[in-house]
Design an enzyme around this catalytic site. Structure first.
Site, PDB file in Angstrom:
ATOM      1  N   GLY A 117      -3.941 -10.334   7.228  1.00 46.75           N
ATOM      2  CA  GLY A 117      -3.724 -11.735   7.567  1.00 46.75           C
ATOM      3  C   GLY A 117      -3.367 -12.562   6.354  1.00 46.75           C
ATOM      4  O   GLY A 117      -3.561 -12.159   5.203  1.00 46.75           O
ATOM      5  N   GLY A 132      -0.743 -10.385  17.892  1.00 49.17           N
ATOM      6  CA  GLY A 132      -0.261 -10.243  16.528  1.00 49.17           C
ATOM      7  C   GLY A 132      -1.090  -9.319  15.672  1.00 49.17           C
ATOM      8  O   GLY A 132      -0.872  -9.227  14.456  1.00 49.17           O
ATOM      9  N   GLU A 153       1.844  -4.268  15.380  1.00 50.77           N
ATOM     10  CA  GLU A 153       3.294  -4.442  15.334  1.00 50.77           C
ATOM     11  C   GLU A 153       3.922  -3.992  16.650  1.00 50.77           C
ATOM     12  O   GLU A 153       3.336  -3.234  17.427  1.00 50.77           O
ATOM     13  CB  GLU A 153       3.886  -3.622  14.178  1.00 50.77           C
ATOM     14  N   LYS A 177      -4.043   3.563   2.283  1.00 47.98           N
ATOM     15  CA  LYS A 177      -5.170   2.894   1.618  1.00 47.98           C
ATOM     16  C   LYS A 177      -6.170   3.907   1.064  1.00 47.98           C
ATOM     17  O   LYS A 177      -6.677   3.743  -0.050  1.00 47.98           O
ATOM     18  CB  LYS A 177      -5.845   1.940   2.597  1.00 47.98           C
ATOM     19  N   LYS A 185       0.813  -1.221   0.000  1.00 40.66           N
ATOM     20  CA  LYS A 185       0.000   0.000   0.000  1.00 40.66           C
ATOM     21  C   LYS A 185       0.842   1.264   0.000  1.00 40.66           C
ATOM     22  O   LYS A 185       0.514   2.247  -0.671  1.00 40.66           O
ATOM     23  CB  LYS A 185      -0.949  -0.019   1.198  1.00 40.66           C
ATOM     24  N   VAL A 225      -5.256  -2.815  -0.372  1.00 39.78           N
ATOM     25  CA  VAL A 225      -6.318  -2.137   0.376  1.00 39.78           C
ATOM     26  C   VAL A 225      -7.293  -3.164   0.933  1.00 39.78           C
ATOM     27  O   VAL A 225      -7.909  -3.918   0.179  1.00 39.78           O
ATOM     28  CB  VAL A 225      -7.082  -1.130  -0.513  1.00 39.78           C
TER      29      VAL A 225
END
Length: 429
Positions: A303, A188, A191, A206, A106, A133
């Site tokens: 994910g 998770g 970050e 995005k 992105k 996105v």
């Protein structure tokens, strides 16, 4: 027909997910694309790491640029990430060769989309970026293809699952931002260094892409961006009491003959609108056009599975021979600036921490009157002994007026700390 041969750079979560998906659904993908799709070469930083998939028989490159220059690949897939460095160099090398590129990057598209579009056009190829996105949500296809007949007036939505998860958990549990952020990191969802997510930059990348397709590519530096660090559990309680949800929104709007308005910021949204019910790590993309009307689609925004699915959907398009313009128009469009927001009108929520004593409310009212800010609703909760949280909901007023009024409120001796201002976004349908 010969296979579509893939050179894939980046063997993290998404890269491995792409390989798994291509192998698990090989027959279906061959039927849908008209030819088989096979990874034949890869590039990553470590050759010895166990990634849970066999890489036997694949050509290995330490340098992703060398991978892009492999004459035996038909398409380059960039899953390295980052707007500069090896990711950008690889994409530029592949486009300069005249082969299509599929990316989930992105930041790269948002910051360098114009230059990459020109390079792709020069070499008669294209850049596919559905996965950049909202993960598995077909946001790019929706705006660039499904709604191509309409002149959209707005596009955006909930574009970051980390922020949506944090705000959802804060509202559900009453915990504060730092506590829920730590939980999101442990799971998770965030970050270790979370600023890209919680300060709004991921959503901004995005939004810049969606705005570029719906309207014109925007100069990223002109986009107004605010994150969620200042939202407290008290704000979420007030929101529930007043009939709203707090969501980090990215929204771009343009009506015919008017400049483009675009921003990323936490907003109050009425509980009755579709995005208000989008919870947890889910994203939502919402559009409005005069012919297509209001539309909202939601799903997992990140994910392994959702993002890999979007990458492979682009590969199926390449296998079919699709050659879509990067921004949905044949000519390379010029970049434009987003309009300043000072004159944009809205209702606003203002939360203050004030001394709980006689005369405090009169002082607040005086400042608001001096700045011609009319109050629609007032609510108050005890904050601590001798202090209170006061929430004000204004009538429609310009951004400039409410910010000037808040500066005046901050200067009062009865007000502690910086007030929080949230736009009330009641135009979504």
């Amino acid at each position: 027909m010969k296979p579509l041969r893939i050179g894939l750079a980046g063997l993290g979560t998404v890269g491995v997910g792409v390989i798994k998906l291509l192998r698990a659904h090989a027959a279906e993908l061959t039927a849908r694309g008209g030819r088989s799709i096979e990874v034949v070469a890869v590039s990553a930083r470590s050759r010895t790491r166990d990634r849970g998939v066999s890489l036997d028989g694949l050509r290995w490159y330490d340098d992703p640029v060398a991978l892009a220059q492999d004459a035996e690949i038909d398409v380059a897939v960039e899953l390295i990430g980052g707007s500069e460095g090896s990711a950008r160099a690889m994409v530029e090398a592949a486009l300069a060769r005249g082969i299509p590129v599929v990316t989930a990057n992105k930041a790269l598209v948002a910051l360098h989309g114009g230059a990459l579009t020109a390079l792709a056009s020069k070499h008669n190829t294209t850049l596919f970026y559905e996965a950049a996105v909202a993960g598995g949500i077909p946001a790019i296809k929706l705006v660039r293809e499904a709604l191509a007949a309409d002149r959209l007036e707005s596009v955006g939505g909930i574009l970051n699952g980390t922020c949506n998860y944090i705000l959802t958990e804060m509202r559900a549990t009453g915990r504060d931002f730092a506590d829920v952020l730590a939980e999101a990191q442990a799971k998770g969802y965030a970050e270790a260094e979370p600023s890209t997510d919680v300060d709004g930059w991921d959503a901004a990348h995005k939004l810049a892409i969606l705005a570029g397709i719906a309207f014109r590519p925007i100069r990223f530096d002109s986009l107004s961006v605010h994150g969620i660090r200042d939202v407290t559990s008290a704000d979420l309680r007030f929101a529930t009491e007043l009939g709203y949800r707090i969501k980090l929104l990215g929204l771009a709007r343009q009506q015919e003959g008017k400049p483009l308005e675009a921003w990323v910021r936490p907003c109050m949204v009425p509980v009755s609108v579709p995005v208000a019910s989008v919870e947890g790590v889910f994203n939502a993309v919402t559009t409005f056009g005069p012919f297509s009307g209001p539309m909202t689609i939601s799903g997992r925004g990140a994910g392994e599975g959702p993002t890999a699915s979007a990458v492979v959907a682009d590969l199926v398009d390449v296998a079919r021979g699709a050659s879509l313009p990067v921004w949905g128009v044949a000519d390379v469009p010029d970049v434009i600036d987003c309009a300043p927001l000072d004159d944009v009108e809205s209702a606003f929520y203002v939360r203050l921490d004030v001394a709980d004593r006689s005369g405090t409310m009169a002082g607040l009212t005086s400042v608001l009157r001096d700045h011609d800010v009319s109050v629609h609703l007032v609510s108050q909760h005890e904050a601590a002994p001798g202090r209170a949280h006061v929430a004000l909901v204004t009538h429609r007023v310009t951004e400039r007026a409410v910010q000037e009024a808040v500066a005046g409120l901050s200067a009062l001796p009865t007000v502690n700390g910086a007030p929080l201002v949230l736009k009330i976004e009641d135009s979504l349908q």
